[in-house]
Motif scaffolding. Structure first.
Motif, PDB file in Angstrom:
ATOM      1  N   LEU A   1       0.826  -1.203   0.000  1.00  0.00           N
ATOM      2  CA  LEU A   1       0.000   0.000   0.000  1.00  0.00           C
ATOM      3  C   LEU A   1       0.862   1.256   0.000  1.00  0.00           C
ATOM      4  N   ASP A   2       2.001   1.214   0.684  1.00  0.00           N
ATOM      5  CA  ASP A   2       2.911   2.367   0.675  1.00  0.00           C
ATOM      6  C   ASP A   2       3.356   2.692  -0.750  1.00  0.00           C
ATOM      7  N   PHE A   3       3.670   1.662  -1.527  1.00  0.00           N
ATOM      8  CA  PHE A   3       4.094   1.865  -2.911  1.00  0.00           C
ATOM      9  C   PHE A   3       3.003   2.525  -3.747  1.00  0.00           C
ATOM     10  N   LEU A   4       1.741   2.258  -3.412  1.00  0.00           N
ATOM     11  CA  LEU A   4       0.623   2.733  -4.227  1.00  0.00           C
ATOM     12  C   LEU A   4       0.104   4.109  -3.833  1.00  0.00           C
ATOM     13  N   GLN A   5       0.628   4.683  -2.760  1.00  0.00           N
ATOM     14  CA  GLN A   5       0.056   5.928  -2.234  1.00  0.00           C
ATOM     15  C   GLN A   5       0.068   7.076  -3.241  1.00  0.00           C
ATOM     16  N   ASP A   6       1.093   7.158  -4.086  1.00  0.00           N
ATOM     17  CA  ASP A   6       1.177   8.279  -5.031  1.00  0.00           C
ATOM     18  C   ASP A   6       0.714   7.895  -6.432  1.00  0.00           C
ATOM     19  N   LYS A   7       0.082   6.729  -6.553  1.00  0.00           N
ATOM     20  CA  LYS A   7      -0.374   6.265  -7.868  1.00  0.00           C
ATOM     21  C   LYS A   7      -1.793   6.778  -8.141  1.00  0.00           C
ATOM     22  N   PRO A   8      -2.197   6.860  -9.414  1.00  0.00           N
ATOM     23  CA  PRO A   8      -3.529   7.366  -9.742  1.00  0.00           C
ATOM     24  C   PRO A   8      -4.638   6.434  -9.272  1.00  0.00           C
ATOM     25  N   ARG A   9      -5.830   7.003  -9.066  1.00  0.00           N
ATOM     26  CA  ARG A   9      -7.010   6.185  -8.825  1.00  0.00           C
ATOM     27  C   ARG A   9      -7.508   5.648 -10.168  1.00  0.00           C
ATOM     28  N   PHE A  10      -8.329   4.594 -10.102  1.00  0.00           N
ATOM     29  CA  PHE A  10      -8.818   3.999 -11.349  1.00  0.00           C
ATOM     30  C   PHE A  10      -9.605   5.022 -12.171  1.00  0.00           C
ATOM     31  N   THR A  11     -10.345   5.884 -11.504  1.00  0.00           N
ATOM     32  CA  THR A  11     -11.130   6.874 -12.229  1.00  0.00           C
ATOM     33  C   THR A  11     -10.269   7.771 -13.117  1.00  0.00           C
ATOM     34  N   GLU A  12      -8.992   7.960 -12.724  1.00  0.00           N
ATOM     35  CA  GLU A  12      -8.094   8.821 -13.485  1.00  0.00           C
ATOM     36  C   GLU A  12      -7.561   8.152 -14.751  1.00  0.00           C
ATOM     37  N   ILE A  13      -7.596   6.842 -14.802  1.00  0.00           N
ATOM     38  CA  ILE A  13      -7.052   6.140 -15.970  1.00  0.00           C
ATOM     39  C   ILE A  13      -8.132   5.429 -16.779  1.00  0.00           C
ATOM     40  N   ALA A  14      -9.369   5.460 -16.306  1.00  0.00           N
ATOM     41  CA  ALA A  14     -10.434   4.668 -16.929  1.00  0.00           C
ATOM     42  C   ALA A  14     -10.666   5.025 -18.388  1.00  0.00           C
ATOM     43  N   SER A  15     -10.731   6.304 -18.702  1.00  0.00           N
ATOM     44  CA  SER A  15     -11.007   6.715 -20.084  1.00  0.00           C
ATOM     45  C   SER A  15      -9.906   6.261 -21.028  1.00  0.00           C
ATOM     46  N   ASP A  16      -8.642   6.415 -20.610  1.00  0.00           N
ATOM     47  CA  ASP A  16      -7.527   5.975 -21.449  1.00  0.00           C
ATOM     48  C   ASP A  16      -7.529   4.456 -21.618  1.00  0.00           C
ATOM     49  N   PHE A  17      -7.908   3.749 -20.559  1.00  0.00           N
ATOM     50  CA  PHE A  17      -7.977   2.297 -20.650  1.00  0.00           C
ATOM     51  C   PHE A  17      -9.037   1.871 -21.666  1.00  0.00           C
ATOM     52  N   ILE A  18     -10.200   2.468 -21.600  1.00  0.00           N
ATOM     53  CA  ILE A  18     -11.284   2.109 -22.523  1.00  0.00           C
ATOM     54  C   ILE A  18     -10.883   2.414 -23.961  1.00  0.00           C
ATOM     55  N   LYS A  19     -10.210   3.532 -24.176  1.00  0.00           N
ATOM     56  CA  LYS A  19      -9.742   3.867 -25.521  1.00  0.00           C
ATOM     57  C   LYS A  19      -8.738   2.834 -26.031  1.00  0.00           C
ATOM     58  N   PHE A  20      -7.886   2.352 -25.142  1.00  0.00           N
ATOM     59  CA  PHE A  20      -6.850   1.410 -25.558  1.00  0.00           C
ATOM     60  C   PHE A  20      -7.451   0.073 -25.984  1.00  0.00           C
ATOM     61  N   VAL A  21      -8.463  -0.393 -25.291  1.00  0.00           N
ATOM     62  CA  VAL A  21      -9.020  -1.719 -25.586  1.00  0.00           C
ATOM     63  C   VAL A  21     -10.192  -1.668 -26.563  1.00  0.00           C
ATOM     64  N   LYS A  22     -10.661  -0.497 -26.906  1.00  0.00           N
ATOM     65  CA  LYS A  22     -11.882  -0.365 -27.698  1.00  0.00           C
ATOM     66  C   LYS A  22     -11.809  -1.150 -29.001  1.00  0.00           C
ATOM     67  N   ASP A  23     -12.857  -1.912 -29.274  1.00  0.00           N
ATOM     68  CA  ASP A  23     -13.044  -2.674 -30.508  1.00  0.00           C
ATOM     69  C   ASP A  23     -12.041  -3.803 -30.699  1.00  0.00           C
ATOM     70  N   ALA A  24     -11.270  -4.118 -29.686  1.00  0.00           N
ATOM     71  CA  ALA A  24     -10.311  -5.224 -29.775  1.00  0.00           C
ATOM     72  C   ALA A  24     -10.924  -6.486 -29.182  1.00  0.00           C
ATOM     73  N   THR A  25     -10.258  -7.605 -29.420  1.00  0.00           N
ATOM     74  CA  THR A  25     -10.581  -8.849 -28.725  1.00  0.00           C
ATOM     75  C   THR A  25      -9.722  -8.922 -27.473  1.00  0.00           C
ATOM     76  N   LEU A  26     -10.361  -8.984 -26.310  1.00  0.00           N
ATOM     77  CA  LEU A  26      -9.637  -9.098 -25.044  1.00  0.00           C
ATOM     78  C   LEU A  26      -9.335 -10.572 -24.784  1.00  0.00           C
ATOM     79  N   ILE A  27      -8.087 -10.867 -24.449  1.00  0.00           N
ATOM     80  CA  ILE A  27      -7.694 -12.234 -24.125  1.00  0.00           C
ATOM     81  C   ILE A  27      -7.139 -12.233 -22.702  1.00  0.00           C
ATOM     82  N   ILE A  28      -7.776 -13.037 -21.840  1.00  0.00           N
ATOM     83  CA  ILE A  28      -7.474 -13.008 -20.408  1.00  0.00           C
ATOM     84  C   ILE A  28      -7.460 -14.443 -19.892  1.00  0.00           C
TER      85      ILE A  28
END
Length: 226
Positions: free
Chosen positions: A61-88
């Protein structure tokens, strides 16, 4: 064909119990060739990390204290995966966490943004019934080097998953792919240039013999697996 290989690390096992994503990574492959385009962030979960989960991924948790919240990266994440096939690998787990995070910020489920989702764990179970089908087990089966995987990490696991998937779905394509991410790539760089010129090098007789021997070995391994 655009494939996105994705993995997450989380504070615990259950999204419906309030656990959160703390690392998310996705790498792009187009027509079975890596582009070096990637999406990778550590995420501040605003909650404690279960000790058992921390033993698996080593993220504090100490390592993550200065990292962004998910809300801050959500739009960029959706743009990156848009219209692709996700493999998980074990897709319901990661999709469940992603959709929980998207729901918290009133965004639609990720399935609405992508073409479809492929679960490699289900694929592996269908191909290798009764066998161990963890990512490590599949790396061993397909002779993929996972020696750097002392702890789980989303970016490395996404890279390994891509190699495993290509091996699982291999036709006559050569699997020799080289994932090389520079420093900017592994902290969210998504605009690396794609190669425009391809140089085709034909195999010589010795290489063809080696390839034939490898195929015969793979056939034998498949017979043993069944």
């Amino acid at each position: 064909m655009r494939h996105i290989f994705l993995d997450t690390e989380t504070t615990g096992l259950y999204a419906n119990q309030g656990h959160r994503i703390i690392e998310i990574a996705a790498i792009e492959i187009i027509n079975r060739r890596p582009t070096n385009n990637s999406f990778h962030f550590y995420v501040n979960p605003d909650r404690e990390i279960d000790p058992a989960a921390q033993e698996v991924h080593g993220i504090t948790l100490d390592f993550l204290q200065d990292k962004p919240r998910f809300t801050e990266i959500a739009s960029d994440f959706i743009k990156f995966v848009k219209d692709a096939t996700l493999i998980i690998h074990n897709a319901p787990f990661d999709i469940g966490f992603i959709n929980m995070e998207l729901g918290l910020i009133e965004k639609p489920p990720i399935e609405e943004a992508v073409e479809n989702v492929i679960d490699t764990l289900k694929m592996a179970k269908d191909m290798r019934p009764g066998q161990r089908n963890s990512l490590d087990a599949l790396c061993r089966f397909y002779n993929i080097n996972n020696s750097q995987r002392s702890l789980h990490g989303a970016l490395l696991d996404a890279q390994l998953l891509a190699e495993v998937y290509l091996a699982m779905t291999r036709g006559q394509e050569d699997l020799m792919i080289d994932f090389q991410y520079n420093g900017s790539d592994i902290v969210g760089e998504k605009n690396a240039k794609r190669p425009t010129n391809l140089f085709i090098l034909k195999a010589d007789d010795e290489e063809l013999k080696s390839h034939e021997a490898y195929l015969n070995k793979m056939k034998g391994e498949k017979k043993l697996a069944w």
